[in-house]
Scaffold this active site. Structure first.
Site, PDB file in Angstrom:
ATOM      1  N   SER A 118       0.783  -1.480   0.001  1.00  0.00           N
ATOM      2  CA  SER A 118      -0.168  -0.215  -0.178  1.00  0.00           C
ATOM      3  C   SER A 118       0.711   1.566  -0.363  1.00  0.00           C
TER       4      SER A 118
ATOM      5  N   GLU B 217       9.551  -4.911  -5.239  1.00  0.00           N
ATOM      6  CA  GLU B 217       8.724  -6.315  -5.344  1.00  0.00           C
ATOM      7  C   GLU B 217       9.120  -7.647  -5.350  1.00  0.00           C
TER       8      GLU B 217
ATOM      9  N   THR C  31       0.060  -6.177   1.205  1.00  0.00           N
ATOM     10  CA  THR C  31      -0.640  -7.647   2.319  1.00  0.00           C
ATOM     11  C   THR C  31      -1.515  -7.263   1.760  1.00  0.00           C
ATOM     12  N   CYS C  32      -2.208  -5.133   1.820  1.00  0.00           N
ATOM     13  CA  CYS C  32      -4.048  -5.402   1.641  1.00  0.00           C
ATOM     14  C   CYS C  32      -4.291  -6.673   0.229  1.00  0.00           C
TER      15      CYS C  32
ATOM     16  N   CYS D 298      -6.773  -6.578   3.214  1.00  0.00           N
ATOM     17  CA  CYS D 298      -8.605  -5.965   2.925  1.00  0.00           C
ATOM     18  C   CYS D 298      -9.239  -6.513   1.942  1.00  0.00           C
TER      19      CYS D 298
ATOM     20  N   LYS E   5     -10.109 -10.305   2.315  1.00  0.00           N
ATOM     21  CA  LYS E   5     -10.914 -10.296   3.344  1.00  0.00           C
ATOM     22  C   LYS E   5     -12.104  -9.967   3.065  1.00  0.00           C
TER      23      LYS E   5
ATOM     24  N   GLY F  96      -8.112 -12.890  19.823  1.00  0.00           N
ATOM     25  CA  GLY F  96      -9.537 -11.651  19.810  1.00  0.00           C
ATOM     26  C   GLY F  96      -8.877  -9.912  19.373  1.00  0.00           C
TER      27      GLY F  96
ATOM     28  N   TYR G 261      -8.393  -7.961  15.616  1.00  0.00           N
ATOM     29  CA  TYR G 261      -9.186  -7.425  14.165  1.00  0.00           C
ATOM     30  C   TYR G 261      -8.654  -8.628  13.131  1.00  0.00           C
ATOM     31  N   ILE G 262      -7.793  -9.812  12.756  1.00  0.00           N
ATOM     32  CA  ILE G 262      -7.963 -10.675  12.300  1.00  0.00           C
ATOM     33  C   ILE G 262      -8.554 -11.666  12.230  1.00  0.00           C
TER      34      ILE G 262
ATOM     35  N   GLU H 275     -12.602 -11.036  12.480  1.00  0.00           N
ATOM     36  CA  GLU H 275     -13.046 -10.636  11.209  1.00  0.00           C
ATOM     37  C   GLU H 275     -13.128 -12.141  10.535  1.00  0.00           C
TER      38      GLU H 275
ATOM     39  N   GLY I 186      -0.936 -11.154  16.335  1.00  0.00           N
ATOM     40  CA  GLY I 186      -0.442 -10.232  15.887  1.00  0.00           C
ATOM     41  C   GLY I 186       0.646  -9.848  14.473  1.00  0.00           C
TER      42      GLY I 186
ATOM     43  N   ASP J 145       3.333  -0.540   7.511  1.00  0.00           N
ATOM     44  CA  ASP J 145       3.776  -1.605   8.895  1.00  0.00           C
ATOM     45  C   ASP J 145       4.754  -1.864   9.494  1.00  0.00           C
TER      46      ASP J 145
ATOM     47  N   HIS K 235     -34.174   9.865   6.633  1.00  0.00           N
ATOM     48  CA  HIS K 235     -35.172   8.253   7.717  1.00  0.00           C
ATOM     49  C   HIS K 235     -35.866   8.270   6.394  1.00  0.00           C
TER      50      HIS K 235
ATOM     51  N   GLU L 157     -29.498   7.885  11.425  1.00  0.00           N
ATOM     52  CA  GLU L 157     -29.716   9.403  11.503  1.00  0.00           C
ATOM     53  C   GLU L 157     -30.051   9.088  13.171  1.00  0.00           C
TER      54      GLU L 157
HETATM   55  P1  FAD Z   1       2.813  -4.645   2.801  1.00  0.00           P
HETATM   56  O1  FAD Z   1       1.369  -3.562   1.855  1.00  0.00           O
HETATM   57  O2  FAD Z   1       2.619  -5.360   3.530  1.00  0.00           O
HETATM   58  O3  FAD Z   1       3.342  -3.859   1.840  1.00  0.00           O
HETATM   59  C1  FAD Z   1       4.916  -4.491   1.785  1.00  0.00           C
HETATM   60  C2  FAD Z   1       5.867  -5.220   0.760  1.00  0.00           C
HETATM   61  O4  FAD Z   1       6.966  -5.844   1.150  1.00  0.00           O
HETATM   62  C3  FAD Z   1       5.277  -6.842   0.596  1.00  0.00           C
HETATM   63  O5  FAD Z   1       4.709  -6.956  -1.140  1.00  0.00           O
HETATM   64  C4  FAD Z   1       6.003  -7.111   0.466  1.00  0.00           C
HETATM   65  O6  FAD Z   1       6.268  -8.773  -0.513  1.00  0.00           O
HETATM   66  C5  FAD Z   1       7.004  -6.601   0.104  1.00  0.00           C
HETATM   67  N1  FAD Z   1       8.730  -7.017   0.746  1.00  0.00           N
HETATM   68  C6  FAD Z   1       9.168  -7.397   2.034  1.00  0.00           C
HETATM   69  N2  FAD Z   1      10.954  -7.379   2.534  1.00  0.00           N
HETATM   70  C7  FAD Z   1      11.256  -7.247   0.744  1.00  0.00           C
HETATM   71  C8  FAD Z   1      12.596  -6.785   0.315  1.00  0.00           C
HETATM   72  N3  FAD Z   1      13.268  -7.206   1.145  1.00  0.00           N
HETATM   73  N4  FAD Z   1      12.577  -6.574  -1.310  1.00  0.00           N
HETATM   74  C9  FAD Z   1      11.242  -6.850  -2.040  1.00  0.00           C
HETATM   75  N5  FAD Z   1       9.936  -7.025  -1.433  1.00  0.00           N
HETATM   76  C10 FAD Z   1      10.042  -6.659   0.212  1.00  0.00           C
HETATM   77  N6  FAD Z   1      -5.972  -2.571   6.406  1.00  0.00           N
HETATM   78  C11 FAD Z   1      -6.697  -1.592   6.290  1.00  0.00           C
HETATM   79  O7  FAD Z   1      -7.042  -0.586   6.601  1.00  0.00           O
HETATM   80  N7  FAD Z   1      -8.523  -2.664   6.193  1.00  0.00           N
HETATM   81  C12 FAD Z   1      -8.279  -3.370   6.065  1.00  0.00           C
HETATM   82  O8  FAD Z   1      -9.718  -4.129   6.274  1.00  0.00           O
HETATM   83  C13 FAD Z   1      -7.638  -4.271   7.192  1.00  0.00           C
HETATM   84  N8  FAD Z   1      -7.939  -5.390   6.606  1.00  0.00           N
HETATM   85  C14 FAD Z   1      -6.455  -6.340   6.288  1.00  0.00           C
HETATM   86  C15 FAD Z   1      -6.739  -7.835   6.636  1.00  0.00           C
HETATM   87  C16 FAD Z   1      -5.908  -8.806   7.008  1.00  0.00           C
HETATM   88  C17 FAD Z   1      -5.925 -10.533   6.550  1.00  0.00           C
HETATM   89  C18 FAD Z   1      -4.187  -7.881   6.990  1.00  0.00           C
HETATM   90  C19 FAD Z   1      -2.962  -9.049   7.816  1.00  0.00           C
HETATM   91  C20 FAD Z   1      -4.038  -6.531   7.531  1.00  0.00           C
HETATM   92  C21 FAD Z   1      -4.787  -5.800   6.897  1.00  0.00           C
HETATM   93  N9  FAD Z   1      -4.579  -4.469   6.537  1.00  0.00           N
HETATM   94  C22 FAD Z   1      -6.116  -3.409   6.199  1.00  0.00           C
HETATM   95  C23 FAD Z   1      -3.570  -4.623   7.050  1.00  0.00           C
HETATM   96  C24 FAD Z   1      -3.313  -3.494   5.680  1.00  0.00           C
HETATM   97  O9  FAD Z   1      -3.287  -4.558   4.861  1.00  0.00           O
HETATM   98  C25 FAD Z   1      -2.155  -2.725   6.075  1.00  0.00           C
HETATM   99  O10 FAD Z   1      -1.875  -1.595   6.954  1.00  0.00           O
HETATM  100  C26 FAD Z   1      -0.663  -2.790   4.690  1.00  0.00           C
HETATM  101  O11 FAD Z   1      -1.072  -3.408   3.440  1.00  0.00           O
HETATM  102  C27 FAD Z   1       0.441  -2.288   4.746  1.00  0.00           C
HETATM  103  O12 FAD Z   1       1.232  -1.664   4.090  1.00  0.00           O
HETATM  104  P2  FAD Z   1       2.270  -2.013   3.661  1.00  0.00           P
HETATM  105  O13 FAD Z   1       3.020  -0.861   2.009  1.00  0.00           O
HETATM  106  O14 FAD Z   1       3.016  -1.248   4.746  1.00  0.00           O
HETATM  107  O15 FAD Z   1       3.296  -3.379   3.695  1.00  0.00           O
HETATM  108  P1  NDP Z   2      -4.406  -8.014  16.241  1.00  0.00           P
HETATM  109  O1  NDP Z   2      -3.030  -7.213  16.960  1.00  0.00           O
HETATM  110  O2  NDP Z   2      -4.964  -6.497  16.562  1.00  0.00           O
HETATM  111  O3  NDP Z   2      -4.116  -8.384  17.890  1.00  0.00           O
HETATM  112  C1  NDP Z   2      -3.842  -9.663  18.319  1.00  0.00           C
HETATM  113  C2  NDP Z   2      -4.565 -10.479  18.844  1.00  0.00           C
HETATM  114  O4  NDP Z   2      -3.371 -11.546  19.543  1.00  0.00           O
HETATM  115  C3  NDP Z   2      -4.948  -9.773  20.341  1.00  0.00           C
HETATM  116  O5  NDP Z   2      -5.735 -10.234  20.419  1.00  0.00           O
HETATM  117  C4  NDP Z   2      -3.935 -10.064  21.062  1.00  0.00           C
HETATM  118  O6  NDP Z   2      -3.892  -9.992  22.127  1.00  0.00           O
HETATM  119  C5  NDP Z   2      -3.519 -12.229  20.694  1.00  0.00           C
HETATM  120  N1  NDP Z   2      -2.228 -12.434  21.273  1.00  0.00           N
HETATM  121  C6  NDP Z   2      -1.272 -11.593  21.123  1.00  0.00           C
HETATM  122  N2  NDP Z   2      -0.173 -12.125  21.706  1.00  0.00           N
HETATM  123  C7  NDP Z   2      -0.727 -13.863  21.212  1.00  0.00           C
HETATM  124  C8  NDP Z   2      -0.220 -14.459  22.338  1.00  0.00           C
HETATM  125  N3  NDP Z   2       0.769 -15.272  22.745  1.00  0.00           N
HETATM  126  N4  NDP Z   2      -0.907 -15.555  22.719  1.00  0.00           N
HETATM  127  C9  NDP Z   2      -2.343 -15.500  22.870  1.00  0.00           C
HETATM  128  N5  NDP Z   2      -2.831 -14.691  21.750  1.00  0.00           N
HETATM  129  C10 NDP Z   2      -2.274 -13.021  21.655  1.00  0.00           C
HETATM  130  O7  NDP Z   2      -3.465  -8.353  15.888  1.00  0.00           O
HETATM  131  P2  NDP Z   2      -4.453  -8.901  14.589  1.00  0.00           P
HETATM  132  O8  NDP Z   2      -3.084 -10.025  14.166  1.00  0.00           O
HETATM  133  O9  NDP Z   2      -5.568  -9.311  14.619  1.00  0.00           O
HETATM  134  O10 NDP Z   2      -3.953  -7.655  13.492  1.00  0.00           O
HETATM  135  C11 NDP Z   2      -2.608  -7.181  12.816  1.00  0.00           C
HETATM  136  C12 NDP Z   2      -3.046  -5.459  12.984  1.00  0.00           C
HETATM  137  O11 NDP Z   2      -3.904  -6.106  10.657  1.00  0.00           O
HETATM  138  C13 NDP Z   2      -4.518  -4.832  13.393  1.00  0.00           C
HETATM  139  O12 NDP Z   2      -3.849  -4.384  14.326  1.00  0.00           O
HETATM  140  C14 NDP Z   2      -4.565  -3.879  12.541  1.00  0.00           C
HETATM  141  O13 NDP Z   2      -4.550  -2.684  12.241  1.00  0.00           O
HETATM  142  C15 NDP Z   2      -4.865  -4.601  11.130  1.00  0.00           C
HETATM  143  N6  NDP Z   2      -5.557  -4.798  10.985  1.00  0.00           N
HETATM  144  C16 NDP Z   2      -6.831  -4.747   9.869  1.00  0.00           C
HETATM  145  C17 NDP Z   2      -7.863  -4.322   9.815  1.00  0.00           C
HETATM  146  C18 NDP Z   2      -8.965  -3.954   9.679  1.00  0.00           C
HETATM  147  O14 NDP Z   2      -8.576  -2.207   8.873  1.00  0.00           O
HETATM  148  N7  NDP Z   2     -10.092  -3.679   9.340  1.00  0.00           N
HETATM  149  C19 NDP Z   2      -7.969  -6.169   9.520  1.00  0.00           C
HETATM  150  C20 NDP Z   2      -7.758  -6.748  10.008  1.00  0.00           C
HETATM  151  C21 NDP Z   2      -6.085  -6.128  10.447  1.00  0.00           C
HETATM  152  P3  NDP Z   2      -4.541  -9.145  23.752  1.00  0.00           P
HETATM  153  O15 NDP Z   2      -5.352  -8.129  23.257  1.00  0.00           O
HETATM  154  O16 NDP Z   2      -4.662  -9.868  24.630  1.00  0.00           O
HETATM  155  O17 NDP Z   2      -2.828  -8.672  23.456  1.00  0.00           O
END
Ligand code: FAD
Ligand code: NDP
Length: 463
Positions: A15, A35, A42-43, A48, A51, A175, A177-178, A181, A263, A304, A441, A446
């Site tokens: 992204s 890349e 990721t997105c 995103c 998903k 518990g 986001y992921i 969801e 996480g 990220d 409405h 609303e």
């Molecule tokens: P990324 O999108 O992760 O891109 C990093 C890129 O770098 C990757 O393509 C990787 O292959 C490349 N790369 C890594 N190392 C190297 C290297 N050494 N050389 C060359 N290339 C490399 N966010 C939302 O806002 N809404 C959502 O609904 C949402 N849903 C999500 C659902 C899931 C399951 C997950 C995992 C994440 C979700 N997110 C969501 C979070 C969102 O995807 C990330 O915050 C976002 O993609 C971060 O963008 P970025 O550019 O930092 O990294």
């Molecule tokens: P989160 O940080 O949101 O949640 C991680 C969860 O795992 C928490 O409930 C945490 O518990 C638990 N946890 C962490 N370590 C352990 C462990 N060792 N044993 C058991 N449970 C554990 O991470 P996600 O992986 O869900 O998502 C990563 C990020 O990606 C999000 O924070 C969000 O920013 C982004 N994302 C955004 C989405 C959106 O915008 N709709 C959708 C999906 C991802 P505790 O709460 O107790 O710390």
């Protein structure tokens, strides 16, 4: 004067990286982007987009069920997991192509391979070496899973989109986001889902009412919650994966798949950060200043890999700040910092959560005197649908200024609804402005402009 191959070399085509590369090239900079995997990061590939497509798929189950109260009869159609996977893969491939095209059209040189830093101006991509005036690290993050016996049997969100076969019984750990969801999505698609979370409540950091409300709503949809529980071991048996728990009230469970959503960690390994002198912070993320500059001034980092707010629009916003700073002068752009205040977010659970601004607890800490407005109701649609789903809406208003500082919703399309309110809140809208806004409405939204009486006055309020 030293000459470079490029003005900007972007590592990571997710992204943040794609946005930065494209916009910098459009401003006339000579840009390369490397890349190692599919374009879009990721997105687009495992976040995103797929998903949300799967969330749409899961919602149909409710719609078929709810249609009966509106006069529709007949059996619900049968879900075909392979069709969904194939159609998703086709759409993602199309998006990968669009991203490549956008970059090429903007004049960005696309390089494929694994990149690592050599020094403040040099990047190595396998055997090749490139120089650049500035380097941007936008390498994203990766799921992290704690050590436990049987860890080899688990999957992360990266594998969920292509699971084969469809998991009839799914156990989700986490518990956040992921976890929430995917529990909702696979429940909607027909899995028996159990979510195991170590905490007493889901979604740490969200408003307490939202956390309790979503747990109750998810349970109504059929997701089984095992809170205050931890997985101690996973063993493969003839009937699937046996998951042993400590805490909670049930288990062991036998399931087909175990998803760990505990996480994500920044992608910093093998990047040559240490060799180049780029420092990490205590979270293992790249340390940056307010202008996304690392400890090496010519190397920037965002998204990220800096482990701040891990959201796509945040990475996009950060990319624009970096581009304006490096290449904005000709376009009249001044260096600026990004505001992280009132970043809206949605959790695509069933029902959705939409939120912007402070939780009640955080608002109380920040502002002291805060009024709370809350509505909890059954939406008009469900008077006929037969669904017991309820909607929660909540506003937090700073007493001293009348400014709305928190807005939370659990209900259908909460993400869509909250986006517009986030604009109002960025503009500093007061409760009086909300009150003087005419509603649409009959809608669920609303309610946000018709909540007149505070339901509760927080400790410390003089009201
Ligand atoms: P990324 O999108 O992760 O891109 C990093 C890129 O770098 C990757 O393509 C990787 O292959 C490349 N790369 C890594 N190392 C190297 C290297 N050494 N050389 C060359 N290339 C490399 N966010 C939302 O806002 N809404 C959502 O609904 C949402 N849903 C999500 C659902 C899931 C399951 C997950 C995992 C994440 C979700 N997110 C969501 C979070 C969102 O995807 C990330 O915050 C976002 O993609 C971060 O963008 P970025 O550019 O930092 O990294
Ligand atoms: P989160 O940080 O949101 O949640 C991680 C969860 O795992 C928490 O409930 C945490 O518990 C638990 N946890 C962490 N370590 C352990 C462990 N060792 N044993 C058991 N449970 C554990 O991470 P996600 O992986 O869900 O998502 C990563 C990020 O990606 C999000 O924070 C969000 O920013 C982004 N994302 C955004 C989405 C959106 O915008 N709709 C959708 C999906 C991802 P505790 O709460 O107790 O710390």
């Amino acid at each position: 004067m030293q000459t470079f191959d490029f003005d900007l070399f972007v590592i990571g085509g997710g992204s943040g990286g794609v946005r930065a590369a494209r916009m910098a090239a459009q401003r006339g900079a000579r840009v390369a982007l490397v890349e190692v995997a599919a374009m879009g990061g990721t997105c687009v590939n495992v976040g995103c987009i797929p998903k949300k497509l799967y969330s749409y798929a899961a919602h149909f189950a409710d719609s078929f069920e709810e249609s009966h109260g509106f006069g529709w009869t007949g059996e619900a159609p049968v879900f075909n997991w392979d069709v969904l996977k194939t159609n998703r893969a086709r759409e993602i491939l199309r998006l990968n192509g669009i991203y490549n095209q956008l970059l090429t059209n903007a004049g960005v040189t696309i390089i494929t391979g694994w990149a690592s830093l050599v020094d403040g101006h040099t990047v190595k991509v396998e055997e090749r070496s490139f120089t650049a005036k500035n380097i941007l690290v936008s390498t994203g993050g990766t799921p992290t899973v704690p050590a436990l016996p049987g860890r080899e049997h688990i999957v992360t969100s990266d594998q969920m989109f292509d699971l084969d076969p469809f998991p009839r019984r799914l156990l989700v750990v986490g518990g956040g986001y992921i976890a929430c969801e995917f529990a909702s999505i696979f429940n909607g698609l027909g899995s028996e889902v159990t979510l195991v979370h170590r905490g007493e409540k889901l979604l740490t950091g969200f408003d307490e009412d939202v956390r309790s409300f979503i747990a109750a709503e998810m349970e109504k949809t059929g997701v089984k919650l095992q809170l205050a529980s931890e997985v101690t071991a996973i063993t493969k048996t003839g009937d699937g994966l046996q998951v042993s728990l400590k805490g909670g009230h049930a288990g062991p469970f036998t399931v087909d798949s175990v998803l760990y959503a505990t996480g994500r960690v920044p992608n910093t390994n093998g990047l040559g950060l240490e060799a180049a002198g780029v420092k990490l912070n205590s979270k293992g993320a790249i340390e940056i200043n307010a202008h996304y500059q690392t400890s090496v001034p010519s190397i920037y980092a965002l998204g990220d890999v800096t482990a701040r707010l891990q959201l796509t629009p945040v990475a996009l916003g950060e990319a624009m700040v970096v581009v304006d700073q490096l290449f904005g002068a000709a376009a009249g752009k001044k260096p600026r910092c990004m505001s992280y205040e009132f970043v809206p977010t949605a959790v695509f659970t069933h029902p959705n959560i939409g939120t912007v601004g402070y939780s009640e607890a955080a608002a109380r800490k920040e502002f002291g005197k805060v009024s709370v407005y809350r509505a909890d109701f059954k939406a008009l649609k469900h008077t006929l649908s037969g669904s017991t789903e309820r909607t929660l809406m909540k506003l937090l208003v700073e007493d001293a200024t009348d400014r709305v500082v928190g807005l939370h919703m659990v209900g259908p399309d909460a993400g869509e609804i909250v986006q517009g309110f986030a604009v109002a809140m960025k503009a500093g809208a007061t409760k009086a402005v909300f009150d003087s806004t005419i509603g649409i409405h009959p809608t669920v939204a609303e309610e946000f402009v018709t909540m007149r009486e505070p339901v509760q006055v927080l400790a410390g309020s003089n009201a």
